[in-house]
Scaffold this motif. Structure first.
Motif, PDB file in Angstrom:
ATOM      1  N   THR A 284      -5.847 -29.107 -29.320  1.00  0.00           N
ATOM      2  CA  THR A 284      -4.682 -28.808 -28.486  1.00  0.00           C
ATOM      3  C   THR A 284      -4.429 -29.878 -27.417  1.00  0.00           C
ATOM      4  N   ALA A 285      -5.479 -30.352 -26.763  1.00  0.00           N
ATOM      5  CA  ALA A 285      -5.306 -31.286 -25.644  1.00  0.00           C
ATOM      6  C   ALA A 285      -4.658 -32.587 -26.096  1.00  0.00           C
ATOM      7  N   THR A 286      -4.881 -32.965 -27.314  1.00  0.00           N
ATOM      8  CA  THR A 286      -4.352 -34.240 -27.802  1.00  0.00           C
ATOM      9  C   THR A 286      -2.966 -34.113 -28.406  1.00  0.00           C
ATOM     10  N   GLY A 287      -2.525 -32.873 -28.632  1.00  0.00           N
ATOM     11  CA  GLY A 287      -1.241 -32.694 -29.301  1.00  0.00           C
ATOM     12  C   GLY A 287      -1.273 -33.179 -30.725  1.00  0.00           C
ATOM     13  N   THR A 288      -2.448 -33.060 -31.356  1.00  0.00           N
ATOM     14  CA  THR A 288      -2.604 -33.625 -32.689  1.00  0.00           C
ATOM     15  C   THR A 288      -2.119 -32.714 -33.808  1.00  0.00           C
ATOM     16  N   LEU A 289      -1.969 -31.422 -33.538  1.00  0.00           N
ATOM     17  CA  LEU A 289      -1.471 -30.507 -34.555  1.00  0.00           C
ATOM     18  C   LEU A 289      -0.146 -29.905 -34.105  1.00  0.00           C
ATOM     19  N   THR A 290       0.759 -29.715 -35.051  1.00  0.00           N
ATOM     20  CA  THR A 290       2.040 -29.103 -34.732  1.00  0.00           C
ATOM     21  C   THR A 290       1.813 -27.648 -34.333  1.00  0.00           C
ATOM     22  N   PRO A 291       2.714 -27.068 -33.546  1.00  0.00           N
ATOM     23  CA  PRO A 291       2.552 -25.669 -33.128  1.00  0.00           C
ATOM     24  C   PRO A 291       2.378 -24.708 -34.290  1.00  0.00           C
ATOM     25  N   SER A 292       3.080 -24.956 -35.398  1.00  0.00           N
ATOM     26  CA  SER A 292       2.958 -24.036 -36.534  1.00  0.00           C
ATOM     27  C   SER A 292       1.565 -24.077 -37.136  1.00  0.00           C
ATOM     28  N   ARG A 293       0.935 -25.250 -37.140  1.00  0.00           N
ATOM     29  CA  ARG A 293      -0.431 -25.348 -37.679  1.00  0.00           C
ATOM     30  C   ARG A 293      -1.427 -24.707 -36.717  1.00  0.00           C
ATOM     31  N   LEU A 294      -1.226 -24.909 -35.423  1.00  0.00           N
ATOM     32  CA  LEU A 294      -2.128 -24.295 -34.442  1.00  0.00           C
ATOM     33  C   LEU A 294      -2.036 -22.774 -34.477  1.00  0.00           C
ATOM     34  N   SER A 295      -0.856 -22.252 -34.776  1.00  0.00           N
ATOM     35  CA  SER A 295      -0.686 -20.798 -34.818  1.00  0.00           C
ATOM     36  C   SER A 295      -1.467 -20.166 -35.960  1.00  0.00           C
ATOM     37  N   LYS A 296      -1.890 -20.969 -36.915  1.00  0.00           N
ATOM     38  CA  LYS A 296      -2.634 -20.453 -38.065  1.00  0.00           C
ATOM     39  C   LYS A 296      -4.140 -20.658 -37.931  1.00  0.00           C
ATOM     40  N   ALA A 297      -4.581 -21.213 -36.796  1.00  0.00           N
ATOM     41  CA  ALA A 297      -6.018 -21.475 -36.600  1.00  0.00           C
ATOM     42  C   ALA A 297      -6.752 -20.181 -36.251  1.00  0.00           C
ATOM     43  N   TYR A 298      -7.950 -20.026 -36.793  1.00  0.00           N
ATOM     44  CA  TYR A 298      -8.819 -18.904 -36.435  1.00  0.00           C
ATOM     45  C   TYR A 298      -9.587 -19.293 -35.174  1.00  0.00           C
ATOM     46  N   SER A 299      -9.285 -18.651 -34.054  1.00  0.00           N
ATOM     47  CA  SER A 299      -9.961 -18.987 -32.804  1.00  0.00           C
ATOM     48  C   SER A 299     -10.557 -17.742 -32.166  1.00  0.00           C
ATOM     49  N   PHE A 300     -11.632 -17.936 -31.416  1.00  0.00           N
ATOM     50  CA  PHE A 300     -12.268 -16.828 -30.698  1.00  0.00           C
ATOM     51  C   PHE A 300     -13.081 -17.401 -29.542  1.00  0.00           C
ATOM     52  N   LEU A 301     -13.513 -16.532 -28.644  1.00  0.00           N
ATOM     53  CA  LEU A 301     -14.242 -16.954 -27.450  1.00  0.00           C
ATOM     54  C   LEU A 301     -15.731 -17.055 -27.749  1.00  0.00           C
ATOM     55  N   ASP A 302     -16.293 -18.212 -27.495  1.00  0.00           N
ATOM     56  CA  ASP A 302     -17.736 -18.424 -27.644  1.00  0.00           C
ATOM     57  C   ASP A 302     -18.388 -17.987 -26.328  1.00  0.00           C
ATOM     58  N   TRP A 303     -18.793 -16.734 -26.263  1.00  0.00           N
ATOM     59  CA  TRP A 303     -19.213 -16.081 -25.017  1.00  0.00           C
ATOM     60  C   TRP A 303     -20.719 -16.181 -24.833  1.00  0.00           C
ATOM     61  N   ASP A 304     -21.158 -16.633 -23.650  1.00  0.00           N
ATOM     62  CA  ASP A 304     -22.601 -16.751 -23.401  1.00  0.00           C
ATOM     63  C   ASP A 304     -23.116 -15.669 -22.451  1.00  0.00           C
ATOM     64  N   GLY A 305     -22.297 -14.655 -22.184  1.00  0.00           N
ATOM     65  CA  GLY A 305     -22.705 -13.573 -21.286  1.00  0.00           C
ATOM     66  C   GLY A 305     -22.063 -13.650 -19.926  1.00  0.00           C
TER      67      GLY A 305
END
Length: 410
Positions: A51-72
């Motif tokens: 995201t920070a680099t703007g390397t993927l179009t918004p439509s491709r980013l909307s299809k990414a599987y993302s979640f929070l890597d939680w350490d407590g």
């Protein structure tokens, strides 16, 4: 409870895996011979990498599987790898500083609404980091051709476009930054209708754009039918067009078949130069392009680079492999597990055959349905019945060396 796989995920059965390994081995062999070295990246990457680099179009980013890597106490968003190239660029930045040729076999993940399409997609990728000249682009195109030929994929069509040329054309339209970004996103997502809507205040430029977008063919016809306006165009447009023509001339010199199809551009936002798409039997089986600005977008110095990927899933469906090793020379050993001497003879014979490179399956329950060429039934220390299922011949022998001799093992 009903047991079923997740939507959009695919199981690979033994026959599928045989084809998968064949693709992987052929790909690895081709790349190694061209001087490329294998690397592997993690399945999880930080979301900010994409995201920070703007390397993927918004439509491709909307299809990414993302979640929070939680350490407590806190955490950071991570994603299942949505792209193969960006992680390779990160790997390069963290570990190297000189030109490098890499290849990899990896899976990428992209959400698909219906679940009818694969959400996990395997690909065999190649990246040339530091390759600046048109010859680097040509090298990758020829490598892709050689790979698909080695796999036995026929009727391959190579369609070429140019992201730098497309971006320069969009800039010539005089749109607002917002409209320019929107149009470019549509073009890179493969929406060819966006070109039809493109209009400028320069009639000659509009004629050039129409002729360019509608053209399908080789360089010789391209030079006759697509004429750049005599004046009023930017150096950026002229430079990208010149680069595209230089690459096409090299391909002509090397007798590499291709089709120019600017409207068929479909790639990532980080592409800056030549873009390629590979088709066979009407299905897309690969793609790639040049991405000279990706590493600088990720905080490094500018580094020219290009790459491509072969899509494993459609290629698997096109492969028709010869008989596998089991049906060609494999052995099925049968015996009674209640007779210790029979069991001992079976394991001893199996060890000898495996040492000689044969595939051997032990079947003490008489339930195997595997398609082996040879079936050897052991009924005693000195009683072996051999059947060649390919020819239908049958032998009855009394010693292990006789069995080995009939099976043709050195």
């Amino acid at each position: 409870m009903e047991s079923q796989r997740c939507k959009g995920m695919r199981d690979l059965l033994p026959d599928d895996m045989g084809k998968f390994r064949y693709i992987e081995d052929t790909f690895r062999n081709c790349c190694t011979k061209w001087g490329y070295r294998e690397v592997r990246t993690p399945s999880l990457e930080y979301l900010r990498l994409f995201t920070a680099t703007g390397t993927l179009t918004p439509s491709r980013l909307s299809k990414a599987y993302s979640f929070l890597d939680w350490d407590g106490w806190s955490g950071e968003r991570v994603v299942l790898r949505p792209d193969g190239t960006i992680p390779i660029a990160r790997l390069y930045l963290e570990n190297l500083s000189f030109p490098a040729r890499f290849f990899y076999v990896t899976d990428i993940f992209a959400f698909e609404q219906t679940g009818k399409e694969n959400r996990e997609r395997w690909q065999c990728g190649v990246e040339f980091l530091g390759g600046a000249s048109p010859m680097a682009d040509v090298e990758l195109l020829l490598l892709a051709h050689e790979l698909l030929h080695s796999l036995g994929i026929s009727g391959v069509q190579l369609r070429l476009s140019h992201a730098g040329l497309a971006k320069a054309l969009v800039k010539e339209l005089g749109l607002s930054p917002r409209d320019e970004a929107r149009m470019l996103g549509r073009i890179l997502d493969g929406d060819w209708q966006a070109w039809k809507e493109a209009k400028s205040n320069n009639l000659e430029l509009d004629k050039f754009l129409v002729s360019l977008v509608n053209f399908k063919g080789k360089l010789s016809d391209f030079l006759k039918k697509v004429k750049l306006p005599a004046e009023g165009t930017s150096p950026e447009l002229e430079s990208n067009l010149s680069n595209f023509i230089d690459i096409l001339r090299l391909l002509d010199d090397l007798k590499c078949d291709y089709q120019i199809d600017i409207a068929a551009i479909h790639g990532f936002e980080y592409y800056t130069g030549i873009c390629l798409q590979l088709f066979s039997r009407g299905e897309k089986i690969g793609g790639g392009g040049r991405y000279d600005e990706l590493l600088s977008l990720m905080g490094s110095k500018s580094m020219p680079a290009c790459g491509f990927a072969i899509y494993v899933d459609p290629v698997i469906k096109m492969l028709s492999l010869k008989e596998d090793e089991r049906s060609e020379s494999g052995v099925l050993l049968r015996g009674d597990e209640k007779k210790s001497r029979v069991v001992e003879a079976c394991f001893s014979l199996a060890q000898s055959l495996r040492s000689a490179g044969r595939i051997v399956e032990l079947d003490f329950a008489g339930e195997s349905v595997a398609d082996y060429r040879w079936v050897v039934s052991v009924s005693g220390e000195e009683s072996f019945v051999i059947i060649d299922q390919k020819s239908g011949e049958k032998w009855e022998v009394r010693t292990l060396p006789q069995v080995v001799g009939i099976l043709g093992v050195d």
